[in-house]
Scaffold this motif. Sequence first.
Motif, PDB file in Angstrom:
ATOM      1  N   SER A   1       0.827  -1.212   0.000  1.00 53.20           N
ATOM      2  CA  SER A   1       0.000   0.000   0.000  1.00 53.20           C
ATOM      3  C   SER A   1       0.864   1.266   0.000  1.00 53.20           C
ATOM      4  O   SER A   1       0.503   2.270   0.619  1.00 53.20           O
ATOM      5  N   ARG A   2       1.980   1.212  -0.710  1.00 51.56           N
ATOM      6  CA  ARG A   2       2.871   2.371  -0.789  1.00 51.56           C
ATOM      7  C   ARG A   2       3.152   2.783  -2.228  1.00 51.56           C
ATOM      8  O   ARG A   2       4.081   3.526  -2.497  1.00 51.56           O
ATOM      9  N   PHE A   3       2.319   2.314  -3.165  1.00 52.82           N
ATOM     10  CA  PHE A   3       2.584   2.591  -4.563  1.00 52.82           C
ATOM     11  C   PHE A   3       2.145   4.002  -4.934  1.00 52.82           C
ATOM     12  O   PHE A   3       1.062   4.456  -4.563  1.00 52.82           O
ATOM     13  N   THR A   4       3.013   4.676  -5.663  1.00 55.88           N
ATOM     14  CA  THR A   4       2.711   5.968  -6.278  1.00 55.88           C
ATOM     15  C   THR A   4       3.341   5.984  -7.673  1.00 55.88           C
ATOM     16  O   THR A   4       4.366   5.331  -7.896  1.00 55.88           O
ATOM     17  N   PRO A   5       2.752   6.716  -8.624  1.00 58.46           N
ATOM     18  CA  PRO A   5       3.365   6.775  -9.969  1.00 58.46           C
ATOM     19  C   PRO A   5       4.791   7.304  -9.949  1.00 58.46           C
ATOM     20  O   PRO A   5       5.619   6.900 -10.767  1.00 58.46           O
ATOM     21  N   GLU A   6       5.069   8.219  -9.014  1.00 53.77           N
ATOM     22  CA  GLU A   6       6.422   8.763  -8.945  1.00 53.77           C
ATOM     23  C   GLU A   6       7.438   7.724  -8.509  1.00 53.77           C
ATOM     24  O   GLU A   6       8.635   7.858  -8.799  1.00 53.77           O
ATOM     25  N   ALA A   7       6.973   6.691  -7.801  1.00 56.02           N
ATOM     26  CA  ALA A   7       7.900   5.672  -7.310  1.00 56.02           C
ATOM     27  C   ALA A   7       8.548   4.910  -8.456  1.00 56.02           C
ATOM     28  O   ALA A   7       9.723   4.519  -8.366  1.00 56.02           O
ATOM     29  N   LEU A   8       7.807   4.698  -9.551  1.00 59.53           N
ATOM     30  CA  LEU A   8       8.398   4.010 -10.705  1.00 59.53           C
ATOM     31  C   LEU A   8       9.508   4.844 -11.334  1.00 59.53           C
ATOM     32  O   LEU A   8      10.563   4.312 -11.713  1.00 59.53           O
ATOM     33  N   GLY A   9       9.289   6.148 -11.442  1.00 53.53           N
ATOM     34  CA  GLY A   9      10.332   7.014 -11.983  1.00 53.53           C
ATOM     35  C   GLY A   9      11.564   7.060 -11.112  1.00 53.53           C
ATOM     36  O   GLY A   9      12.702   7.043 -11.607  1.00 53.53           O
TER      37      GLY A   9
END
Length: 260
Positions: A154-162
């Motif tokens: 429950s810590r996913f954000t789109p910025e995390a992939l970048g």
Amino acid sequence: MAQGPGQHQGYGVPASAPPPNAPLFQDTSGLTQFPPPPSMAAAQHLINNPMVSAAAVQYGSEFAQQGQAYVNKGINRLLAITNLKTYFAVDTSYVLKKLSLLLFPYTHRNWMVGYGESGRTSPKDDINAPDLYIPVMGLVTFVLLNGVVLGTQSRFTPEALGVAGSSLLAWLAAEVLLLWLCLYLLAVTSQLRWLDIISFCGYKYVSMIVSVGLSLVGGSTVYYCALGYTALAITYFMVYSYLQLHYEPNSLPLCYRSRV
């Protein structure tokens, strides 16, 4: 009061009439005279001057050298692009065999890279040839897998992939530069190229994907067991792959000749 012809009238300007036959404008055509054009004899004398001829020859030589350097630069760029395409010349059969070799390298015997008339053979024709397809796809897959792990927490954000992708590229660049610097400082002469080093450094993503993927199924214990095995497997693979690119076949140490 009338004024005489020798007196002044108005603003101190003498009142004197011009002669009846005086021209309105003064002829100044004879004041400026341009030199005549040089004769053909003078031009021929200038051409026959040794200093002028030497300067012309030197200028022409420098111009030809600059043109040759420009052409060579273009050819080198074309060759670099061609070599880059060679590293992506793979097929499904090669990818499956290479993944199996990365995970189970202990039974592999022949580690020598094949060479043809045009140089090193393409990866799809030689399983030992380094490629860039698996490292690139491994990096992308690991970034996506990292997003899956963050989603389970429950810590996913789109910025995390970048951030994950940028971090992996930065660490890969640092690793490649460090290895190249070590080879340069130690004066190690080998057949390794820049793209070879990038390829070998990128193969570790396969081990990382397997370890993280198994951790989603079996937890931390399975993760550490898989990490230990894959680390040993990729180390074994790297040692033998490096040796076959660094040494000549007859100059290999005796403990490696049986496997090459």
